[in-house]
Design a protein around this motif. Sequence first.
Motif, PDB file in Angstrom:
ATOM      1  N   LYS A  51       0.812  -1.219   0.000  1.00 28.79           N
ATOM      2  CA  LYS A  51       0.000   0.000   0.000  1.00 28.79           C
ATOM      3  C   LYS A  51       0.844   1.267   0.000  1.00 28.79           C
ATOM      4  O   LYS A  51       0.439   2.294  -0.550  1.00 28.79           O
ATOM      5  CB  LYS A  51      -0.933   0.000   1.211  1.00 28.79           C
ATOM      6  N   ASP A  52       2.003   1.209   0.636  1.00 27.13           N
ATOM      7  CA  ASP A  52       2.832   2.411   0.762  1.00 27.13           C
ATOM      8  C   ASP A  52       3.865   2.549  -0.355  1.00 27.13           C
ATOM      9  O   ASP A  52       4.680   3.469  -0.331  1.00 27.13           O
ATOM     10  CB  ASP A  52       3.554   2.404   2.112  1.00 27.13           C
ATOM     11  N   ILE A  53       3.846   1.628  -1.316  1.00 26.51           N
ATOM     12  CA  ILE A  53       4.808   1.674  -2.419  1.00 26.51           C
ATOM     13  C   ILE A  53       4.175   2.371  -3.614  1.00 26.51           C
ATOM     14  O   ILE A  53       3.057   2.033  -4.022  1.00 26.51           O
ATOM     15  CB  ILE A  53       5.257   0.251  -2.817  1.00 26.51           C
ATOM     16  N   LYS A  54       4.873   3.330  -4.176  1.00 29.25           N
ATOM     17  CA  LYS A  54       4.386   4.020  -5.376  1.00 29.25           C
ATOM     18  C   LYS A  54       4.967   3.312  -6.602  1.00 29.25           C
ATOM     19  O   LYS A  54       6.140   3.473  -6.930  1.00 29.25           O
ATOM     20  CB  LYS A  54       4.792   5.492  -5.362  1.00 29.25           C
ATOM     21  N   PHE A  55       4.143   2.528  -7.252  1.00 29.39           N
ATOM     22  CA  PHE A  55       4.582   1.753  -8.402  1.00 29.39           C
ATOM     23  C   PHE A  55       4.496   2.582  -9.681  1.00 29.39           C
ATOM     24  O   PHE A  55       3.505   3.283  -9.898  1.00 29.39           O
ATOM     25  CB  PHE A  55       3.716   0.503  -8.571  1.00 29.39           C
ATOM     26  N   PRO A  56       5.510   2.495 -10.549  1.00 29.06           N
ATOM     27  CA  PRO A  56       5.353   3.056 -11.900  1.00 29.06           C
ATOM     28  C   PRO A  56       4.234   2.310 -12.621  1.00 29.06           C
ATOM     29  O   PRO A  56       3.924   1.160 -12.293  1.00 29.06           O
ATOM     30  CB  PRO A  56       6.712   2.777 -12.554  1.00 29.06           C
ATOM     31  N   SER A  57       3.624   2.949 -13.598  1.00 29.86           N
ATOM     32  CA  SER A  57       2.502   2.310 -14.292  1.00 29.86           C
ATOM     33  C   SER A  57       2.950   1.125 -15.142  1.00 29.86           C
ATOM     34  O   SER A  57       2.152   0.227 -15.434  1.00 29.86           O
ATOM     35  CB  SER A  57       1.764   3.330 -15.163  1.00 29.86           C
ATOM     36  N   ARG A  58       4.216   1.120 -15.536  1.00 29.15           N
ATOM     37  CA  ARG A  58       4.775  -0.013 -16.281  1.00 29.15           C
ATOM     38  C   ARG A  58       6.096  -0.414 -15.636  1.00 29.15           C
ATOM     39  O   ARG A  58       6.947   0.438 -15.380  1.00 29.15           O
ATOM     40  CB  ARG A  58       5.043   0.344 -17.741  1.00 29.15           C
ATOM     41  N   ILE A  59       6.253  -1.697 -15.390  1.00 32.41           N
ATOM     42  CA  ILE A  59       7.505  -2.208 -14.832  1.00 32.41           C
ATOM     43  C   ILE A  59       7.892  -3.460 -15.606  1.00 32.41           C
ATOM     44  O   ILE A  59       7.046  -4.327 -15.868  1.00 32.41           O
ATOM     45  CB  ILE A  59       7.378  -2.556 -13.339  1.00 32.41           C
ATOM     46  N   PHE A  60       9.160  -3.552 -15.950  1.00 30.02           N
ATOM     47  CA  PHE A  60       9.674  -4.731 -16.651  1.00 30.02           C
ATOM     48  C   PHE A  60      10.378  -5.615 -15.625  1.00 30.02           C
ATOM     49  O   PHE A  60      11.300  -5.176 -14.936  1.00 30.02           O
ATOM     50  CB  PHE A  60      10.648  -4.323 -17.754  1.00 30.02           C
ATOM     51  N   ILE A  61       9.936  -6.864 -15.536  1.00 25.76           N
ATOM     52  CA  ILE A  61      10.495  -7.796 -14.555  1.00 25.76           C
ATOM     53  C   ILE A  61      11.444  -8.748 -15.268  1.00 25.76           C
ATOM     54  O   ILE A  61      11.042  -9.513 -16.149  1.00 25.76           O
ATOM     55  CB  ILE A  61       9.375  -8.563 -13.836  1.00 25.76           C
ATOM     56  N   THR A  62      12.707  -8.664 -14.897  1.00 26.06           N
ATOM     57  CA  THR A  62      13.736  -9.487 -15.513  1.00 26.06           C
ATOM     58  C   THR A  62      14.443 -10.289 -14.431  1.00 26.06           C
ATOM     59  O   THR A  62      14.185 -10.111 -13.240  1.00 26.06           O
ATOM     60  CB  THR A  62      14.732  -8.613 -16.302  1.00 26.06           C
ATOM     61  N   GLY A  63      15.315 -11.186 -14.844  1.00 26.78           N
ATOM     62  CA  GLY A  63      15.994 -12.033 -13.877  1.00 26.78           C
ATOM     63  C   GLY A  63      17.479 -12.119 -14.148  1.00 26.78           C
ATOM     64  O   GLY A  63      17.959 -11.722 -15.212  1.00 26.78           O
ATOM     65  N   ILE A  64      18.198 -12.659 -13.169  1.00 23.95           N
ATOM     66  CA  ILE A  64      19.644 -12.805 -13.340  1.00 23.95           C
ATOM     67  C   ILE A  64      19.976 -13.945 -14.286  1.00 23.95           C
ATOM     68  O   ILE A  64      21.089 -14.030 -14.789  1.00 23.95           O
ATOM     69  CB  ILE A  64      20.363 -13.008 -11.994  1.00 23.95           C
ATOM     70  N   ASP A  65      19.003 -14.836 -14.525  1.00 21.23           N
ATOM     71  CA  ASP A  65      19.154 -15.893 -15.520  1.00 21.23           C
ATOM     72  C   ASP A  65      17.768 -16.432 -15.854  1.00 21.23           C
ATOM     73  O   ASP A  65      16.753 -15.904 -15.383  1.00 21.23           O
ATOM     74  CB  ASP A  65      20.108 -17.003 -15.053  1.00 21.23           C
ATOM     75  N   THR A  66      17.727 -17.490 -16.647  1.00 22.53           N
ATOM     76  CA  THR A  66      16.447 -17.981 -17.152  1.00 22.53           C
ATOM     77  C   THR A  66      15.540 -18.510 -16.048  1.00 22.53           C
ATOM     78  O   THR A  66      14.329 -18.315 -16.082  1.00 22.53           O
ATOM     79  CB  THR A  66      16.685 -19.090 -18.202  1.00 22.53           C
ATOM     80  N   ASP A  67      16.096 -19.175 -15.056  1.00 25.08           N
ATOM     81  CA  ASP A  67      15.284 -19.823 -14.025  1.00 25.08           C
ATOM     82  C   ASP A  67      15.371 -19.117 -12.681  1.00 25.08           C
ATOM     83  O   ASP A  67      15.422 -19.756 -11.628  1.00 25.08           O
ATOM     84  CB  ASP A  67      15.712 -21.289 -13.874  1.00 25.08           C
ATOM     85  N   ALA A  68      15.353 -17.800 -12.702  1.00 29.54           N
ATOM     86  CA  ALA A  68      15.461 -17.047 -11.449  1.00 29.54           C
ATOM     87  C   ALA A  68      14.150 -17.014 -10.673  1.00 29.54           C
ATOM     88  O   ALA A  68      14.141 -16.763  -9.468  1.00 29.54           O
ATOM     89  CB  ALA A  68      15.927 -15.622 -11.733  1.00 29.54           C
ATOM     90  N   GLY A  69      13.033 -17.244 -11.375  1.00 29.21           N
ATOM     91  CA  GLY A  69      11.725 -17.194 -10.720  1.00 29.21           C
ATOM     92  C   GLY A  69      10.905 -15.980 -11.109  1.00 29.21           C
ATOM     93  O   GLY A  69      10.073 -15.505 -10.327  1.00 29.21           O
ATOM     94  N   LYS A  70      11.092 -15.480 -12.332  1.00 24.28           N
ATOM     95  CA  LYS A  70      10.395 -14.269 -12.781  1.00 24.28           C
ATOM     96  C   LYS A  70       8.880 -14.432 -12.797  1.00 24.28           C
ATOM     97  O   LYS A  70       8.151 -13.517 -12.414  1.00 24.28           O
ATOM     98  CB  LYS A  70      10.862 -13.871 -14.189  1.00 24.28           C
ATOM     99  N   SER A  71       8.401 -15.584 -13.266  1.00 23.09           N
ATOM    100  CA  SER A  71       6.951 -15.775 -13.377  1.00 23.09           C
ATOM    101  C   SER A  71       6.291 -15.731 -12.008  1.00 23.09           C
ATOM    102  O   SER A  71       5.238 -15.097 -11.821  1.00 23.09           O
ATOM    103  CB  SER A  71       6.638 -17.106 -14.068  1.00 23.09           C
ATOM    104  N   TYR A  72       6.908 -16.402 -11.048  1.00 18.96           N
ATOM    105  CA  TYR A  72       6.351 -16.405  -9.696  1.00 18.96           C
ATOM    106  C   TYR A  72       6.470 -15.018  -9.060  1.00 18.96           C
ATOM    107  O   TYR A  72       5.555 -14.565  -8.362  1.00 18.96           O
ATOM    108  CB  TYR A  72       7.049 -17.467  -8.845  1.00 18.96           C
ATOM    109  N   ALA A  73       7.576 -14.340  -9.312  1.00 18.04           N
ATOM    110  CA  ALA A  73       7.743 -12.989  -8.777  1.00 18.04           C
ATOM    111  C   ALA A  73       6.703 -12.040  -9.367  1.00 18.04           C
ATOM    112  O   ALA A  73       6.125 -11.205  -8.657  1.00 18.04           O
ATOM    113  CB  ALA A  73       9.153 -12.473  -9.065  1.00 18.04           C
ATOM    114  N   THR A  74       6.444 -12.174 -10.661  1.00 20.98           N
ATOM    115  CA  THR A  74       5.458 -11.313 -11.313  1.00 20.98           C
ATOM    116  C   THR A  74       4.073 -11.533 -10.718  1.00 20.98           C
ATOM    117  O   THR A  74       3.354 -10.577 -10.391  1.00 20.98           O
ATOM    118  CB  THR A  74       5.436 -11.581 -12.828  1.00 20.98           C
ATOM    119  N   GLY A  75       3.687 -12.804 -10.576  1.00 22.49           N
ATOM    120  CA  GLY A  75       2.386 -13.104  -9.985  1.00 22.49           C
ATOM    121  C   GLY A  75       2.293 -12.676  -8.531  1.00 22.49           C
ATOM    122  O   GLY A  75       1.247 -12.198  -8.070  1.00 22.49           O
ATOM    123  N   TRP A  76       3.392 -12.830  -7.802  1.00 24.77           N
ATOM    124  CA  TRP A  76       3.431 -12.445  -6.379  1.00 24.77           C
ATOM    125  C   TRP A  76       3.262 -10.941  -6.215  1.00 24.77           C
ATOM    126  O   TRP A  76       2.487 -10.475  -5.371  1.00 24.77           O
ATOM    127  CB  TRP A  76       4.745 -12.920  -5.780  1.00 24.77           C
TER     128      TRP A  76
END
Length: 218
Positions: free
Chosen positions: A4-29
Amino acid sequence: MNFKDIKFPSRIFITGIDTDAGKSYATGWIARGMIDAGINVITQKFVQTGNTDFSEDIDIHRKLMGTGMLPEDRLHTTAPEIFTYPASPDLAARIDGRELDLNAISNATDALEEKYGNVLIEGAGGLMVPLKGEYLTIDYMREHNLPAILVTNGRLGSINHTLLALSALRNAGIRLFAVIYNSHFDKDKIICEDTRNYIRQWLDRHFPDALYLEMPSL
């Protein structure tokens, strides 16, 4: 985690340090946290490879968000480019015999932002993944002025991969919004704790405006 207290930009690109870093789960979370905070949001898969006619990563997002599949998912607005071979978008497009349409991706993002207000864009692999020849994911992020969330973890080598990614973002002039530490891969307690501490301290010194978030194992 209360967003609630975080001001999110309207668009954010979620990337990872490698292919299996967990981007999909992080995005959904993140999306679920934003929804719980009363923030309207939708996720988009930048380029999906290794699928046919659907995005398995979007499916992960929706399960974590608790929304079920959305109309934009069925229309492929949330995954406008899907290739069958599990490889870089550049190679997958060549195997499928068609070009990656970057305009279709950016137009889809525009449409999603217009309706939902906030879009979390999950990348394919890491920053230096080829999209078209020498044109890389990080080039697209820079051209479209997309702030980044970097997903990392506690596996051996993650400090090196994380610092390289942070350096690449800085050199490209891309804003680092947050680093997410994915605890799913925590196996060696000594290495994981050292990795957490090192990354937090690095952010404090070199990226003091960036958030550090820890994601539980999902």
